[in-house]
Design an enzyme around this catalytic site. Structure first.
Site, PDB file in Angstrom:
ATOM      1  CB  CYS A 141      -0.916  -0.026   1.221  1.00 39.93           C
ATOM      2  SG  CYS A 141      -1.884   1.467   1.365  1.00 39.93           S
ATOM      3  CB  CYS A 144      -0.568   2.477   4.100  1.00 35.01           C
ATOM      4  SG  CYS A 144      -2.005   1.810   3.330  1.00 35.01           S
ATOM      5  CG  ASP A 145       3.199   1.121   4.431  1.00 31.54           C
ATOM      6  OD1 ASP A 145       2.699   1.563   5.484  1.00 31.54           O
ATOM      7  OD2 ASP A 145       3.022  -0.047   4.042  1.00 31.54           O
TER       8      ASP A 145
END
Ligand code: NDP
Length: 315
Positions: A141, A144-145
Site C-alpha cells: 500500500c 499507507c507507507d
C-alpha cells in the site's frame, strides 16, 4: 443474546463499497441488515489516498473518508454493524432455507438472505524474505507507507493500474521510483501511462523480474534480471511496493458455492445470484474484470434488489 432465536432477512459479509451499498439499500427497504466488517473495516479503499473517479466528488475524496461516510450512511438507516470476521458459513440449498453464519467464538447468526461482499486480497511475489520484511520495507500500500520513504529510492512492481497509481503517488514523496514491469508493455490504462510518462523521477524497467530481496533485518535492496538481455543488477531501495493483482476472498465459501478457476464466486450473468437460493455476491469477490469502487457499489445495490425480490417471493 440478540441473534440466538431471531432469523434475519439479510446478513452482509464485507464492508467495502459493495457491502455498504447493499446495507443502505436493504436497510431502506426494511430488511434490517446485519453487516460484518471483517478485519479491515472499509476494505481496500481505506488504503487509498485520493479517489478521483468516484462520482459525486468533483475534487476527489480520501479513500478513508469515503468509507467513513459509507459507514455513517449505513448506520443512519439502522444497519447493525458487527466488527468481526465470519469464520464459516453453512448455506442452504432450499428456496426460503435458512443460512448459518458463524463468527467470534462459536457465535452463529441465522438468515434467509446473505450478501457476500468480501472483496479480494493483494497477491504476493513468492520471494524469499518478502513476508519477513512486511512493515520493514515491503508494502502492499503506497498511500499507507509511502511517507516512510520520503526523499528515498523505492521500487514498485507490476504493470497494471494499481502499480502505476502507486508509482505516481510515490513519485511525489520519494527521490526516485523504479517501476518494474515483467512484460515489454504496461497493462494499465492509457491515462495512467500518460501521467507516468510525465514524471522525471520514475524509472520504468520493462522486461524485468525481481530475483531476490536483499537485506538482513530490513529491506535494503532487490536483485533484478532483464529477461531480454539476461543482465542482472542490484538496486538499493528502502521500500518495495508489490502491486501485482489480487486473490478473491472466498476461502470460507469454497465448499458452499460455485467458484470459477481463479476462485471468484460465479454469479448469473447480469445478476448477483449465486448457485444457492437467497445468497448473492457483490463487488470484487465476483468481479475479476472491472474492480472499481463504483462498480462494486453498483453490484451491492443489485444484490440488495435481488435479495428483496427473492424474499418477497419466498417468505
Ligand atoms: P492487474 O491484474 O490489472 O495487473 C497486475 C500487474 O502485475 C500486471 O502488469 C501483471 O503482469 C503484473 N504481475 C502479476 N504477477 C506478477 C508477478 N509475479 N511478477 C511481476 N509482475 C506480476 O492488477 P491491478 O491490481 O493493477 O488492477 C486490478 C483491477 O483494478 C484492474 O481492473 C484495474 O483496472 C483496477 N484498478 C483501477 C484503478 C483506477 O481506475 N484508478 C486503480 C487500481 C486498480 P502481466 O501484465 O504480465 O500479467
Amino acid at each position: 443474546m440478540l441473534f440466538k432465536k431471531k432469523i434475519q432477512n439479510c446478513v452482509i459479509i464485507g464492508s467495502g463499497p459493495a457491502g455498504y451499498s447493499a446495507a443502505v439499500y436493504t436497510a431502506r427497504a426494511n430488511m434490517n441488515p446485519v453487516l460484518f466488517t471483517g478485519l479491515q473495516p472499509g476494505g481496500q479503499l481505506t488504503t487509498t489516498s485520493d479517489v478521483d473517479n468516484y462520482l459525486g466528488f468533483p475534487k476527489g475524496i480520501n479513500g478513508n473518508d469515503l468509507m467513513n461516510n459509507c459507514d455513517k450512511q449505513a448506520r443512519r438507516f439502522h444497519t447493525k454493524i458487527i466488527n468481526e470476521s465470519v469464520s464459516r458459513v453453512v448455506l442452504s440449498n432450499k428456496e426460503g432455507g435458512i443460512h448459518y453464519i458463524f463468527f467470534g467464538e462459536k457465535k452463529c447468526i441465522k438468515s434467509r438472505g446473505v450478501i457476500i461482499a468480501t472483496g479480494s486480497t493483494p497477491k504476493f511475489l513468492g520471494k524469499n524474505k518478502e513476508k519477513k520484511f512486511i512493515g520493514l520495507g515491503v508494502s502492499f500500500c503506497a498511500t499507507c507507507d509511502g511517507f516512510f520513504h520520503k526523499e528515498k529510492d523505492v521500487a514498485v512492481i507490476g504493470g497494471g493500474d494499481s502499480a502505476l497509481e502507486a508509482a505516481n503517488y510515490l513519485s511525489k514523496i520519494c527521490k526516485r521510483v523504479y517501476l518494474i514491469v515483467r512484460k515489454d508493455h504496461f497493462k494499465a490504462s492509457k491515462i495512467l501511462q500518460y501521467h507516468i510518462s510525465k514524471k522525471n523521477n520514475i524509472n520504468v524497467l520493462f522486461c524485468t523480474n525481481i530475483t531476490d530481496i536483499v537485506g538482513n533485518d530490513f529491506l535494503e535492496g532487490i536483485k533484478i534480471i532483464n529477461s531480454k538481455n539476461k543482465t542482472n543488477k542490484t538496486i538499493l531501495i528502502s521500500g518495495l511496493f508489490i502491486t501485482i493483482g489480487h486473490i478473491p476472498n472466498t476461502e470460507i465459501f469454497k465448499n458452499e458455492l460455485d467458484l470459477d478457476e481463479k476462485g471468484y464466486i460465479i454469479v448469473q450473468k447480469g445478476k448477483t445470484t449465486t448457485n444457492k437460493p437467497g445468497v448473492f455476491a457483490a463487488g470484487d469477490v465476483q468481479d475479476p474484470n472491472y474492480r472499481q469502487a463504483i462498480t462494486s457499489a453498483g453490484t451491492g445495490c443489485m444484490a440488495a434488489l435481488d435479495l428483496e425480490k427473492y424474499l418477497s417471493l419466498c417468505v
